[in-house]
Design an enzyme around this catalytic site. Structure first.
Site, PDB file in Angstrom:
ATOM      1  N   GLU A  82       2.856   2.782   2.212  1.00 41.74           N
ATOM      2  CA  GLU A  82       2.980   3.718   3.316  1.00 41.74           C
ATOM      3  C   GLU A  82       4.336   3.619   4.006  1.00 41.74           C
ATOM      4  OE1 GLU A  82       0.465   0.354   5.299  1.00 41.74           O
ATOM      5  OE2 GLU A  82       0.797   1.194   3.315  1.00 41.74           O
TER       6      GLU A  82
ATOM      7  N   CYS B  14       0.816  -1.211   0.000  1.00 43.02           N
ATOM      8  CA  CYS B  14       0.000   0.000   0.000  1.00 43.02           C
ATOM      9  C   CYS B  14       0.851   1.262   0.000  1.00 43.02           C
ATOM     10  CB  CYS B  14      -0.950   0.006   1.201  1.00 43.02           C
ATOM     11  SG  CYS B  14      -2.221  -1.278   1.089  1.00 43.02           S
TER      12      CYS B  14
END
Length: 541
Positions: free
Chosen positions: A222, A220
């Site tokens: 992050e 994702c």
């Protein structure tokens, strides 16, 4: 096979396509060699390795024997849950053989690399015991990579292409026209600016070059990560804190937990080495839309700046106390999902799809949790692409009044918020998926990226369509009338009866509950009794 090993342990995996053209796919020789697949995670990984070696080295073809793999539905006593049987493995190996055979006697391509990894990912999650994820990184000039999710051009990928997020390594100053044209179709590719990931902590105009060894990120995006490095994430919810001091105290607990996790050794030496050196943490904040609605953007910036300084102070204290290195980076913004739902918070930096929406959850079709939901009236349907093993449960949601929906927040404002969080909070990265109107905002994407390439480390997009960009989207906007119609069909979920459960599920659930009760009592008796705890080991000095 490394990706398969991590995936079988429930770890998300990132990979690039730089190996395209560097090795030829050969034709395995005859006669075939028989390989009996052991009934273990390692056995499944070894079967994949044997198949790949037969095509890359041109050695004997492999005939797989699945007789030792336990049947579907049998209990997995160590890992937990029930067996998926040999079918997901058989399907993966068969599909891989077909793809490799069709590309034999030529260099491996970008498409074949991603096909291999995606098929492995699909096999890993097919049993529904594990959840894993993938991110594929491609070259910014690679048209082949950017078109991988164009299923009109690549129809064979429709069954498994969903298993990875696909992002290009964008170059500062590049022409974003080609990438934006693909993004307008289905939201991909995402973009990762590796130069920014390596040079900056927070994107505040002050490069410190602390992460020059970074090669990518988690699925994702992050967390920036080195080769073989794992992410270490913890989540907080400032919208649930009544005042700033309460938020700062929450951060203390979060960092203490995350720093403790970095003490745990992992079994892979290369991973253990990089993690012990970096001690990387991603302390995230969620419910940002709710905080802005209640407290305003200025107060958010004040809280985040104070919070970031507190996080650094806590890390310094803990590192000195534990006699370990300070964490190379400390803060992220996760996309969140189930965890934010449990806290009653909006996910990460994202605004809700609408006030009323359907939240879809994937579950194993033989899960013991499924039967109470079915009796309670929830809509349940086969999962597209994994119909044999997985179902999708639809949950109607009302996020309440006053919070703007994603349709009311422009693409430009969403990008500004992601950049705001990257400047004031995340020294790792902000995971943000920017929703946009394909007609009015789609043509502006290339121009927007020209500005935000200097303020972000990574970003992804998703076009807003009435029918959804993909089938069974995790979030789908509905009207107030549709919400109340769906809600009216639901009853309270009752876990007290096993009525309607298949006999095998009843047996497994009963055994699991008996084992849990035994384990819990044993742990209570051994370690904690009232206000006293026993440490079974040598005294600490």
């Amino acid at each position: 096979s490394t990706q398969s090993t991590w995936g079988m342990l429930g770890v998300g995996v990132g990979f690039d396509t730089n190996g395209a053209g560097t090795v030829d796919i050969k034709v395995p020789t005859e006669p075939a060699k028989k390989f009996v697949v052991p009934d273990t995670r390692e056995g499944w990984v070894e079967s994949l390795r044997q198949l790949l070696l037969s095509y890359f080295n041109g050695t004997s073809a492999i005939e797989f024997d699945y007789s030792e793999v336990r049947p579907a539905g049998e209990e997995l006593k160590t890992f937990g849950g029930v067996s998926s049987g040999p079918d997901p493995l058989r399907e993966m190996l068969t599909a891989l053989s077909k793809i490799l055979s069709s590309n034999s006697n030529q260099p491996i391509s970008v498409t074949t690399i991603v096909d291999i990894m995606n098929l492995v990912g699909k096999c890993v999650v097919s049993g529904n015991i594990r959840r894993s994820a993938e991110i594929a990184f491609g070259n910014a000039e690679c048209t082949e990579f950017m078109g991988l999710k164009d299923y009109a051009a690549n129809p064979h990928r429709a069954e498994y292409g969903w298993t990875s997020n696909n992002s290009i390594f964008a170059n500062l100053g590049m022409d974003y026209k080609q990438a934006s044209e693909h993004i307008q179709q289905n939201g991909e590719p995402g973009l990762a600016w590796l130069d920014n990931m390596q040079a900056f902590s927070r994107m505040n105009g002050k490069p410190n070059n602390k992460d020059t060894k970074v090669r990518g990120g988690n699925p994702c995006l992050e967390q920036s990560l080195e080769h073989m490095e794992l992410c270490c994430l913890v989540e907080t919810f400032p919208s649930r804190n009544t005042e700033k001091e309460d938020f700062l105290e929450t951060l203390k607990c979060a960092i203490l937990y995350a720093k403790t996790v970095t003490l745990i050794p992992v079994h892979w030496p290369e991973t253990r080495s990089v993690m012990f050196r970096n001690r990387r943490i991603g302390c995230s904040v969620s419910g940002i839309a709710q905080f802005i609605t209640s407290n305003g953007l200025h107060n958010l910036g004040t809280w985040l700046e104070s919070g970031y300084q507190r996080v650094k102070e806590i890390d310094n204290t803990l590192s000195h106390w534990l006699k370990i290195p300070q964490s190379v980076k400390l803060t992220s913004v996760k996309p969140s999902g189930t965890i934010s739902l449990l806290a009653g918070a909006t996910p990460g930096v994202h605004y809700p799809e609408s006030r009323f929406y359907i939240r879809r959850i994937r579950m194993a079709k033989d899960s013991a949790l499924l039967w109470p939901l079915r009796r309670a009236g929830y809509t349940i349907e086969p999962c597209v692409g994994s119909e044999g093993t997985t179902v999708v449960v639809e949950v109607p949601v009302d996020v309440g009044e006053n919070i703007r929906s994603a349709q009311e927040v422009s693409m430009w404002e969403q990008l500004c918020l992601a950049a705001f969080m990257q400047r004031h909070w995340a020294d790792n990265q902000v995971s943000a998926t920017i929703s946009f109107d394909p007609t009015t905002e789609g043509p502006q994407i290339a121009y927007a990226l020209q500005y935000f390439q200097y303020q972000l480390k990574g970003i992804s997009f998703l076009p807003r369509h009435d029918h959804g960009a993909f089938p069974q989207m995790p979030y789908e906007s509905i009207t107030e009338k549709e919400y109340y119609l769906a809600l009216g069909k639901l009853n309270a979920v009752d876990h007290s009866t096993d009525e309607g459960m298949p006999p095998r599920t009843k047996s497994w659930l009963a055994n699991a509950e008996e084992q849990q009760e035994f384990t819990t009592h044993k742990q209570e008796d051994s370690f904690c009794d009232g206000d006293k705890c026993t440490f079974l080991g040598k005294p600490l000095h």
